[in-house]
Enzyme design. Sequence first.
Site, PDB file in Angstrom:
ATOM      1  CG  HIS A 172      -2.217  -0.749   0.698  1.00 35.93           C
ATOM      2  ND1 HIS A 172      -3.085  -0.210  -0.222  1.00 35.93           N
ATOM      3  CD2 HIS A 172      -2.614  -1.994   0.923  1.00 35.93           C
ATOM      4  CE1 HIS A 172      -3.991  -1.105  -0.510  1.00 35.93           C
ATOM      5  NE2 HIS A 172      -3.742  -2.204   0.179  1.00 35.93           N
ATOM      6  CB  CYS A 176      -5.844  -2.580 -13.590  1.00 38.59           C
ATOM      7  SG  CYS A 176      -6.389  -4.083 -12.771  1.00 38.59           S
TER       8      CYS A 176
HETATM    9  C1  PEP Z   1      -3.699  -6.272  -8.412  1.00 37.74           C
HETATM   10  O1  PEP Z   1      -3.724  -7.231  -7.649  1.00 37.74           O
HETATM   11  O2  PEP Z   1      -2.806  -6.089  -9.269  1.00 37.74           O
HETATM   12  C2  PEP Z   1      -4.757  -5.240  -8.353  1.00 37.74           C
HETATM   13  C3  PEP Z   1      -4.834  -4.282  -9.253  1.00 37.74           C
HETATM   14  O3  PEP Z   1      -5.610  -5.296  -7.308  1.00 37.74           O
HETATM   15  P1  PEP Z   1      -5.275  -4.786  -5.803  1.00 37.74           P
HETATM   16  O4  PEP Z   1      -3.948  -4.113  -5.831  1.00 37.74           O
HETATM   17  O5  PEP Z   1      -6.389  -3.893  -5.437  1.00 37.74           O
HETATM   18  O6  PEP Z   1      -5.267  -6.086  -5.062  1.00 37.74           O
END
Ligand code: PEP
Length: 561
Positions: free
Chosen positions: A187, A486
């Site tokens: 994060h 993404c």
């Molecule tokens: C991922 O896992 O790459 C993603 C975009 O989802 P998150 O980071 O919200 O788990």
Amino acid sequence: MQNFSGVGVTPGRIVGTIRQMPPAVTEPPAGQKLASSVTAEEAAESIRSASKAVQAELKARAGAAKGDAKAVLEATAQMAADPMLIKDAVKRVNSGSSPERAVWDAGSAAAEMLRGLGGYMAERATDVLDVRSRIVAELRGVPAPGIPASDAPFILVAEDLAPADTATLDPSIVQALITSGGGPQSHTAIISRALGLPAIVAAAGVEALADGTRIYLDGGAGTVTVNPGDEQTAAAEAWASTASMLSVFDGNGSTADGHLIPLLANVGGAKDAVKAAEAGAQGVGLLRTEFCFLGRDTEPSVEEQVKAYRGVFDAFPGCKVVVRTLDAGADKPLPFLTDATEPNPALGVRGFRTDMVTPGVLERQLKAIATAAEGSEADVWVMAPMISTAEEAAGFAALCSLEGLKTPGVMVEVPSAALVSEAILRRVEFASLGTNDLTQYVMAADRQLGPLASLNDPWQPAVLQLIRLTVAGSEAEGSQKPVGVCGEAAADPALAVVLVGLGVTSLSMTARSLAAVGTVLNTVTLQQAKELADLALAAPSAVEARDRVRSKLGILEELGL
Ligand code: PEP
Ligand code: MG
């Protein structure tokens, strides 16, 4: 003095002084008694004055803050002097409890009571627990938890940051981030990119730096130099002028030979979406709907959800907006959907799997998305997180169809989904590669752990192979269905080029990275991107893959990326 290195997650070169984020406040021992040298009245007085001090500090910070941070601080300040909380703590001291333990227990009881009330009140439980920690810290004479209060800019050093820390992180004061823990998909990495703050994660040993130490940080190279000299100061000055150049994206993602790759934004709600639209994003590639409801103890109503999603759609009339259904679990728990006592939450009931245990929430969310999409001018697509099998993909598509949602898709972030992507893409209209989770699962390396950062790297050839396989699965279908990315990988300009070479059809990232990715992509032809993808795939390690590709992209060094 010793220098440090870690994994650079957001480029930027800066000179500044550091402040350490204090560690979390630990629970006082159960049953801790009042010391014999202190009277109950003295102990009660210490609680009253600690609560007043905490309230005064929070009020002062609220006075200087803006927007969300101001509201959070004002609400917390009010709770710090809550007479019910103090009265309960004093009662416990009178029964022989130590002041710290009394405040701890009174805070827990108040949080429990608020949770029992449900709705808005239940959401305040987290605030009471924050206040509890602050009063205990004051009683102990240690720094308050959370981001340090300061009027002067500083570089924040922490073990790791939680999503909730963003609310009080003021980017005009916090200039850059360094964590000893966390990985490139943690994060902290996501927050730093969203705020455009130069950042390094997994920099072991930085916790030893004293507050006020002057350092030079290079977020591209992942290095920290203590007591920098003229050369580093000049590099930081040069970066400051490049950064302003890289803040504008022209709204057209394409290679040098005109192969179009829409550059979309990852957003967590309407505010982000408005900023992303201003930054030139060509749509939204990932709306993390769980970010709209973090900290909620109860399921948001359909009406509330409609409002939240509509705010995002309205920012992108005529553009694609990909809504991801709630991805609760692991590092993003939502108490109404996930079990906090699960022994292994990343492998647990998270994402689409919560529908097995708590049916109904997903249907209501799809209804809300469909209602918000009605009459909106956005082209609304919907995708499910943590899909592992073709049956799950078919089940999700069926639920979407019941609500009239015509473009169902899935996240490919579990290795099994990449391996059976052809079967999955027969059931849905598109896939979006979540490289953050795909990397953690294929490398069996928790994305939040600093010591595993080198494994947890989307440049790992194993991850790149799975991306190629997913694209091949979409091509085997005959008419190619879109496969975007993404995950954070899309925000790395060098890796973005490789992803395009591997055949992905769109890239979605934090709005701050659009200009850098767009600028670099525009300097290579599709054929060159394919050659760079082959180069990365053939590399024996993530480090080699990155180095080989970066050495062919001179523009990166030129721009300080
Ligand atoms: C991922 O896992 O790459 C993603 C975009 O989802 P998150 O980071 O919200 O788990
Ligand atoms: Mg994910």
